[in-house]
Enzyme design. Structure first.
Site, PDB file in Angstrom:
ATOM      1  N   ARG A  21       0.834  -1.215   0.000  1.00  0.00           N
ATOM      2  CA  ARG A  21       0.000   0.000   0.000  1.00  0.00           C
ATOM      3  C   ARG A  21       0.865   1.260   0.000  1.00  0.00           C
ATOM      4  O   ARG A  21       0.489   2.279  -0.555  1.00  0.00           O
ATOM      5  CB  ARG A  21      -0.924   0.011   1.214  1.00  0.00           C
ATOM      6  CG  ARG A  21      -2.020  -1.051   1.197  1.00  0.00           C
ATOM      7  CD  ARG A  21      -2.999  -0.858   2.342  1.00  0.00           C
ATOM      8  NE  ARG A  21      -3.934  -1.976   2.437  1.00  0.00           N
ATOM      9  CZ  ARG A  21      -3.858  -2.935   3.344  1.00  0.00           C
ATOM     10  NH1 ARG A  21      -2.893  -2.922   4.252  1.00  0.00           N
ATOM     11  NH2 ARG A  21      -4.743  -3.907   3.364  1.00  0.00           N
ATOM     12  N   CYS A  42      -7.308 -19.553  15.366  1.00  0.00           N
ATOM     13  CA  CYS A  42      -8.302 -19.479  16.442  1.00  0.00           C
ATOM     14  C   CYS A  42      -9.638 -20.100  16.048  1.00  0.00           C
ATOM     15  O   CYS A  42     -10.455 -20.430  16.912  1.00  0.00           O
ATOM     16  CB  CYS A  42      -8.514 -18.029  16.859  1.00  0.00           C
ATOM     17  SG  CYS A  42      -7.009 -17.213  17.431  1.00  0.00           S
ATOM     18  N   VAL A  80      12.888 -21.591   4.248  1.00  0.00           N
ATOM     19  CA  VAL A  80      14.185 -20.908   4.315  1.00  0.00           C
ATOM     20  C   VAL A  80      15.046 -21.675   5.301  1.00  0.00           C
ATOM     21  O   VAL A  80      14.729 -21.764   6.490  1.00  0.00           O
ATOM     22  CB  VAL A  80      14.025 -19.437   4.743  1.00  0.00           C
ATOM     23  CG1 VAL A  80      15.390 -18.782   4.925  1.00  0.00           C
ATOM     24  CG2 VAL A  80      13.201 -18.672   3.714  1.00  0.00           C
ATOM     25  N   ASP A 279       3.937 -14.022  16.237  1.00  0.00           N
ATOM     26  CA  ASP A 279       4.155 -14.947  17.348  1.00  0.00           C
ATOM     27  C   ASP A 279       5.622 -15.272  17.602  1.00  0.00           C
ATOM     28  O   ASP A 279       5.955 -15.880  18.613  1.00  0.00           O
ATOM     29  CB  ASP A 279       3.403 -16.256  17.101  1.00  0.00           C
ATOM     30  CG  ASP A 279       1.895 -16.090  17.176  1.00  0.00           C
ATOM     31  OD1 ASP A 279       1.442 -14.961  17.463  1.00  0.00           O
ATOM     32  OD2 ASP A 279       1.169 -17.080  16.950  1.00  0.00           O
ATOM     33  N   TYR A 421     -26.218   4.294  27.987  1.00  0.00           N
ATOM     34  CA  TYR A 421     -27.191   3.682  28.896  1.00  0.00           C
ATOM     35  C   TYR A 421     -28.582   3.671  28.285  1.00  0.00           C
ATOM     36  O   TYR A 421     -29.086   4.678  27.783  1.00  0.00           O
ATOM     37  CB  TYR A 421     -27.270   4.424  30.236  1.00  0.00           C
ATOM     38  CG  TYR A 421     -28.530   4.043  30.994  1.00  0.00           C
ATOM     39  CD1 TYR A 421     -28.659   2.759  31.517  1.00  0.00           C
ATOM     40  CD2 TYR A 421     -29.614   4.916  31.102  1.00  0.00           C
ATOM     41  CE1 TYR A 421     -29.826   2.365  32.145  1.00  0.00           C
ATOM     42  CE2 TYR A 421     -30.782   4.534  31.735  1.00  0.00           C
ATOM     43  CZ  TYR A 421     -30.887   3.252  32.252  1.00  0.00           C
ATOM     44  OH  TYR A 421     -32.041   2.857  32.862  1.00  0.00           O
TER      45      TYR A 421
END
Length: 547
Positions: A21, A42, A80, A279, A421
């Site tokens: 981008r 997940c 690799v 990770d 609320y």
């Protein structure tokens, strides 16, 4: 500029997408030893449990799609094997053809992820023993279950994947046993909150075996080191992951205390031109500033975007994490963020602790009970961490706490939030607001709190505490705090004269509100040291059961 990225799940593909981008001319290549890219780890338990119909749903992107969309070359089944940081070259092996080639780079990114930790258990290599980490694992488990129709499953480990698998396997009709070598499930929670989740598992007929370590797996059993034998047809290893950082270490990249790659806030390693994300990389705590390793897809995506921006001249920086986590256990949601009480103590804080039990919305619109454990620093009033268990509204409150902690809010700040609320969504004093109010009052010593753990410890040490149950006699007889006397709130003003105002005094009700009112009555009547029991009798009884 030529960018090589090793790994193409969440973090690696995020690096590539952001870099493209920013720079249409960069040459971007990803090498991935696995079969699949950009997949949802997940989501695997939910495919295995039948909530996700097709495994392909978990792999919405492919290498050809990335080529068309981003002009990025992704080579799956390419490993690799070696790196020369001086020459800036990598050696790549095609795992299907065994062909070896060399490629060069200007910038190198490690997005090698994490690998499942395989415990040293005899028989761990049996065909009915599985990790739950990759799409290939998911396909293999699904095929095995369809072919062999197991009736009993054993899960070794009680973290996120272990509990999610327990839920999904029960949905499939299996008998499920969880083995956990520690004295609680979900190690990132405090034990008192983890026990609530453990109770819920047992309520749904999941057998939870604590303080046991699997020692041997046979075709039909799992045996623990203490000799317990558990009948089973299939075994799942949910014993955590370890960062896949061996290749990085070979070229002199510095690792952190967790074994993950040490990076700065630009995701840069100690070797110029080499980055690490996802990770395989360490993060740092927003609260303490110290390194932290909590592998999660959302963090991996964020790290990848930051690295992709920095590599192409951007100025994004990683701002750290809180280690936020949430999962569903049947109809219960369990969430946490920031420091637990035990972590706050270990980090040197003097924590104020509140257990707040409130409905998620108006009772008359079927509000479900939330149990919020909040930790604040007594010295600064800063919120340090929160744990929440409940059936409704957990994620909403957790995200408010995450935002507040990220911007260093104090307990008092929470009360002043202008939260949404209406009766179908909240109560007039939202549980987040009440948490802040009660914590700040405790820190200011206006309305001091005492936890079940503290009250038990002090009485066990022989300290004389004056404990007053302010509920009805019927509620008192059903169950009460050890050593408590029963004086309902309506009678407390008249009977206070029979109490010793110089003794440390504890008031409580069922959840905390009436106990707080009684605390105010005694404080205003000259009692010197009055505490309200955090979370009331309900929290006390839960804590005692979990000891």
């Amino acid at each position: 500029m030529k960018i090589i990225i090793i790994g193409s799940v969440a973090a690696g593909t995020s690096v590539a997408a952001k870099a493209r981008r920013n720079d249409e001319n960069a040459e971007i290549t990803l090498y991935n030893a696995d079969y699949d890219i950009s997949y949802s780890i997940c989501g695997i338990p939910y495919f295995l449990g039948g909530e996700v119909d097709e495994v392909d749903t978990l792999t919405p992107r492919s290498a050809p799609w990335f080529k068309v969309r981003y002009n990025v070359d992704i080579h799956i089944r390419h490993e690799v094997t070696t790196i020369d940081p001086e020459k800036k070259t990598v050696t790549v092996k095609n795992l299907d053809t065994n062909e070896i080639k060399e490629d060069n780079y200007d910038t190198l990114v490690f997005a090698t992820g994490a690998t499942p930790a395989t415990p040293s258990i005899k028989g761990v290599d049996h065909d009915h023993v599985f990790h739950v980490r990759t799409i290939q694992h998911a396909v293999a488990i699904d095929a095995y279950m369809k072919a062999n129709k197991p009736k009993k499953a054993t899960i070794i480990g009680a973290g996120f994947i272990g509990l999610e698998m327990a839920e999904q396997l029960k949905h499939k009709g299996l008998e499920v046993t969880i083995i956990q070598r520690g004295n609680q499930i979900m190690p990132h929670l405090d034990k008192d909150m983890a026990y609530r989740v453990e109770e819920h598992l047992r309520k749904h007929n999941v057998t939870v075996v604590l303080n046991e370590e699997a020692a041997a797996i046979s075709e039909k059993t799992v045996e623990t080191k203490n000799g317990k034998v558990i009948d089973t047809d299939i075994v799942f290893l949910a014993t955590g992951v370890k960062p896949n950082a061996s290749l990085a270490a070979e070229i002199g990249i510095e690792l952190g205390s967790s074994g993950a790659i040490k990076v700065n806030n630009k995701m840069q390693t100690n070797i110029p031109g080499v980055y690490a994300v996802g990770d395989v990389a360490e993060s740092f705590s927003i609260v303490t500033g110290k390194s932290i390793y909590r592998p999660l897809g959302s963090t991996a995506n964020k790290m990848g975007r930051i690295a992709g921006d920095v590599i192409t001249g951007g100025d994004l920086e990683h701002r750290g994490i809180l280690g936020t986590g949430i999962l569903r256990v049947f109809d219960l949601a369990v969430g946490y963020t920031g420091l637990s009480e035990k972590e706050a103590l270990a980090a040197g804080y003097d924590p104020e602790v509140l257990h707040n039990i409130k409905p998620s919305r108006a009772d008359y619109l079927e509000g479900k009970e939330l149990v919020i454990k909040a930790i604040a620093d007594r010295e600064t009033s800063r919120i340090l961490g929160v744990q929440i268990v409940g059936q409704d509204g957990v994620d909403k409150r957790l995200d408010v706490f995450v935002t507040a902690i990220s911007f260093k809010a104090t307990a008092g700040d929470l009360f002043h939030l202008d939260l949404a609320y209406a009766p179908p969504f909240s109560t007039t004093k939202d549980p987040v607001m009440y948490t802040g109010m009660a914590l700040q009052n405790a820190i200011d010593k206006k309305n001091k709190l005492i936890t079940p753990q503290e009250i038990i410890a002090r009485t066990d040490d022989g300290e004389s505490l004056q404990i007053i149950d302010t509920r009805s006699p019927k509620q008192y007889e059903t169950g009460h705090v050890d050593g408590a006397i029963n004086i309902p709130l309506a009678k407390l003003r008249s009977e206070a004269k029979d109490l010793d105002p110089n003794l440390p005094t504890v008031t409580y009700c069922n959840k905390g509100v009436t106990g707080n009112a009684a605390q105010n009555v005694l404080r205003n009547s000259g009692f010197k040291d009055v505490f309200n029991l955090s979370g009331g009798n309900k929290n006390y009884q839960s804590f005692k059961k979990g000891l």
